[in-house]
Design an enzyme around this catalytic site. Sequence first.
Site, PDB file in Angstrom:
ATOM      1  N   ASN D  24     -55.800  72.525   5.087  1.00 32.72           N
ATOM      2  CA  ASN D  24     -56.840  72.190   5.898  1.00 32.72           C
ATOM      3  C   ASN D  24     -57.080  73.224   7.159  1.00 32.72           C
ATOM      4  O   ASN D  24     -55.976  73.516   7.930  1.00 32.72           O
ATOM      5  CB  ASN D  24     -56.352  70.722   6.445  1.00 32.72           C
ATOM      6  CG  ASN D  24     -57.342  70.293   7.168  1.00 32.72           C
ATOM      7  OD1 ASN D  24     -57.976  70.434   8.437  1.00 32.72           O
ATOM      8  ND2 ASN D  24     -58.226  69.178   6.561  1.00 32.72           N
ATOM      9  N   THR D  46     -61.014  69.707   3.343  1.00 35.79           N
ATOM     10  CA  THR D  46     -61.634  69.363   4.624  1.00 35.79           C
ATOM     11  C   THR D  46     -61.742  67.891   4.713  1.00 35.79           C
ATOM     12  O   THR D  46     -61.933  67.032   3.716  1.00 35.79           O
ATOM     13  CB  THR D  46     -62.933  70.154   4.729  1.00 35.79           C
ATOM     14  OG1 THR D  46     -63.705  69.681   6.058  1.00 35.79           O
ATOM     15  CG2 THR D  46     -63.843  69.672   3.406  1.00 35.79           C
ATOM     16  N   GLU D  47     -61.280  67.364   5.844  1.00 32.76           N
ATOM     17  CA  GLU D  47     -61.135  66.032   5.899  1.00 32.76           C
ATOM     18  C   GLU D  47     -62.528  65.229   5.887  1.00 32.76           C
ATOM     19  O   GLU D  47     -62.144  63.930   5.835  1.00 32.76           O
ATOM     20  CB  GLU D  47     -60.420  65.669   7.407  1.00 32.76           C
ATOM     21  CG  GLU D  47     -61.132  66.092   8.610  1.00 32.76           C
ATOM     22  CD  GLU D  47     -60.656  67.278   9.252  1.00 32.76           C
ATOM     23  OE1 GLU D  47     -60.461  68.265   8.243  1.00 32.76           O
ATOM     24  OE2 GLU D  47     -60.680  67.588  10.628  1.00 32.76           O
ATOM     25  N   ASN D  48     -63.556  65.578   5.798  1.00 35.68           N
ATOM     26  CA  ASN D  48     -64.670  64.913   5.555  1.00 35.68           C
ATOM     27  C   ASN D  48     -64.912  64.519   4.325  1.00 35.68           C
ATOM     28  O   ASN D  48     -65.849  63.955   3.846  1.00 35.68           O
ATOM     29  CB  ASN D  48     -66.027  65.685   6.432  1.00 35.68           C
ATOM     30  CG  ASN D  48     -66.149  67.082   6.004  1.00 35.68           C
ATOM     31  OD1 ASN D  48     -65.062  67.748   5.827  1.00 35.68           O
ATOM     32  ND2 ASN D  48     -67.334  67.407   5.555  1.00 35.68           N
ATOM     33  N   SER D  87     -59.349  60.594   2.230  1.00 33.89           N
ATOM     34  CA  SER D  87     -59.102  61.883   2.652  1.00 33.89           C
ATOM     35  C   SER D  87     -57.964  61.860   3.870  1.00 33.89           C
ATOM     36  O   SER D  87     -57.104  62.836   3.749  1.00 33.89           O
ATOM     37  CB  SER D  87     -60.428  62.589   3.308  1.00 33.89           C
ATOM     38  OG  SER D  87     -60.221  63.919   3.732  1.00 33.89           O
TER      39      SER D  87
END
Lengths: 229, 229, 215, 215
Positions: D24, D46-48, D87
């Site tokens: 990440n 990616t955390e979204n 996520s």
Amino acid sequence: MTKLLPDGTSALEAVKTGDTIMVGGFGLIGAPLTLIDALTNKDVKDLTIISNNLGEKGKGLGILLGEKKIKKGIGSYFTSNRDVGDAYQRGEIELELLPQGTLSESIRAGGAGIGGYYTKTGVGTELAKNKEEREINGERYIFEQAIRANVALIRAWKADTLGNLVYYKTARNFNPVMATAADVVIAEVDEIVEPGELSPEEIVTPHLFVDGILLASKILTNEGVVSHG
Amino acid sequence: MTKLLPDGTSALEAVKTGDTIMVGGFGLIGAPLTLIDALTNKDVKDLTIISNNLGEKGKGLGILLGEKKIKKGIGSYFTSNRDVGDAYQRGEIELELLPQGTLSESIRAGGAGIGGYYTKTGVGTELAKNKEEREINGERYIFEQAIRANVALIRAWKADTLGNLVYYKTARNFNPVMATAADVVIAEVDEIVEPGELSPEEIVTPHLFVDGILLASKILTNEGVVSHG
Amino acid sequence: MANEIQESIARRAAKELNGPCVVNLGIGIPTLVAKYIDDEQVYFHTENGLLGVTDVDEENKDPNLVNAGKLPVGETIGASFFNSAESFGMIRGGHVDVAILGVLQMDQSGKIANWAVPGKNIMGVGGAMDLLVGAKKVIVTTTHTAKDGSSKLLKECTFPITSTRSVDMIITELAVFEVKEKKLELVELMPGATLDEVKEKTEAEFSIRLKEGAL
Amino acid sequence: MANEIQESIARRAAKELNGPCVVNLGIGIPTLVAKYIDDEQVYFHTENGLLGVTDVDEENKDPNLVNAGKLPVGETIGASFFNSAESFGMIRGGHVDVAILGVLQMDQSGKIANWAVPGKNIMGVGGAMDLLVGAKKVIVTTTHTAKDGSSKLLKECTFPITSTRSVDMIITELAVFEVKEKKLELVELMPGATLDEVKEKTEAEFSIRLKEGAL
């Protein structure tokens, strides 16, 4: 019966002054821009808005902020809109900042009948102040309470008329969890199809979560937000 | 690199005597029958098995039980296999009974870095004995701790060689949550495809959860469990 | 397989389901309810991971498509599949409108016992406790008496209760009770049943408020 | 946009990523790391809500396909999308191997501050705290000094910390530090940097264990 709503005004019938409202999206991406527009035009105020951001300056929830309709914001990243800081400085708005994982998990908990939960995120930081701490298997955790709302305004890609939803790429983000965690859930979508056109295996939000669907008339493009329809 | 494993023996390399093992499935539906078979043939014992049921009499995990390799079972519905009750009466096996929603939620918590959570399920019943109770917003909840395992053996429909998984109808059940909650996760599948053949929007278990994949050679049919391949 | 008593209970329960609503059916008599529903806006949820349960023909049986009783089912148009944690999130989170459950015993406050018998091993609870805390409305469908003729409607349950929550309605082959403020009200006699028979076979205390035209 | 200092830090960080691994990348210098990776088994998360982030050409930009910094990205073959709760389940649950983050300050035990400045409104934290508790390895990429020339490697942070967890490695334009048992070890000087310069610009205490060939 179809859950299809004719316009933003009817979609927001349930919203009242003082309500807590979840709004999907990561910034403007996956935000229900048509519903936000309708909310801006509706005669309500003192809203608590649960959303990762409060939009951008003059865009999305940023417009609602400008209209001074937001009493409190609960989110993880207000920095994306400078107006939020200014409104906060002027004492016009309360803010509750949560780590992004805690925000999404608390919403999921609210939708899944979980009263609260323990997370390691934030332990020992300023955001853990006044939060109960507990040791589990030798590790420190803090208690976080579930979050629910009166109304959730979300954005999906396609809906069938029953209210089943699928999402588009990273516009998915908070929308599926918010769909579970409010008394009334309204989804704005790009396309409405007949039942059976979405594969039962790939429906992300089953129809039991959804109360109403609306065709989007404000769309995020590479050139910004455009209106159509 | 591919995560494809040649046979059940290599798939179970990580399993040791005394391990805690999650096994997917709702009874035999969605159970990793090939991996269970390999586990039965492996020289390990004193296993703690986390699974909704301990199979059926002489089928699935029922065979493992017959081999006296299970020290403890954690599940919600052992009644599906009469042998479980008999083994329990003889003191050959420990059992921990959880409501099905608590079982699945605790596994999800274990996979998602949540230490524990509060649920209303079971409050005031025998299954809440010795469990901490807490009032949240005027309602009674009990504390449940997260569950993790050393190894998870699951079943999916298709995998790509990266380890992305999709499931088939109600054979999905516990498999996606178990895929998140063990140190080593092995998935048995009907079909292995190239990356890109599964739609990014419909992958249920992203590949970061999966350590190894194995083509199933024991299949549940309307006529019972059959071997092939 | 199911006898006329069971069918009559299921038929009566079906009348309580008016769409749009989401309904979870337990094992036994509750499962029979589905066949008396022709309202296509009554959506059946099964906790093993399907919204949109329907009947299946013998020739279309799929070993991987079953209900919570592990019986073969079909899927409706507009159905969706999900995992066990998501399914119980729906249940606990209040997204299921009605649960129809079988019981072993009920008490006069509407609490039920349907998962364990003292002295026998307590080894199966499944989704019963989750449905009790989560479903907006809970309807019990059961024979009025146990096999030995004793009343299932007791002053107090002798078996372990499933939840501290009272159910909303109890339908037997003799009567329909509503539960109001943790008290039983007899609101309907089933065809052929008499008030005397209900009184005789009911240990629990109940008040009588028979609805017009219900006798 | 990015200057040579930033690029050199990103280039050095890229060497730490050997597939198969899930990584990440934070906003700023960390985002630059991706372009120095040609190992196709380094998967970017990616955390979204995307596993399988890649670059995108100007003409293929999609307004609904972005990274956590809201910049347009592409998706690799074998990518998958998921919601925010899922996520962060991946992140907190230990399923992300490496997080590369920017910082405002670090202390000599390896703790970082990267989300708030005292006196200014504390209004954005995003996924920083989650990544700190969840990622198996955390690498900091940052300029060695703040804009005013002061060291970012301090004895103690004056800004609020992001986590009680120490990071594993710190990469600046001058040096590479490893954090061992909550102590900083200088293990590498960056091209053109001298030990004296590092000492001068580092307020934090650190030991020196330069790796062979690293000078």
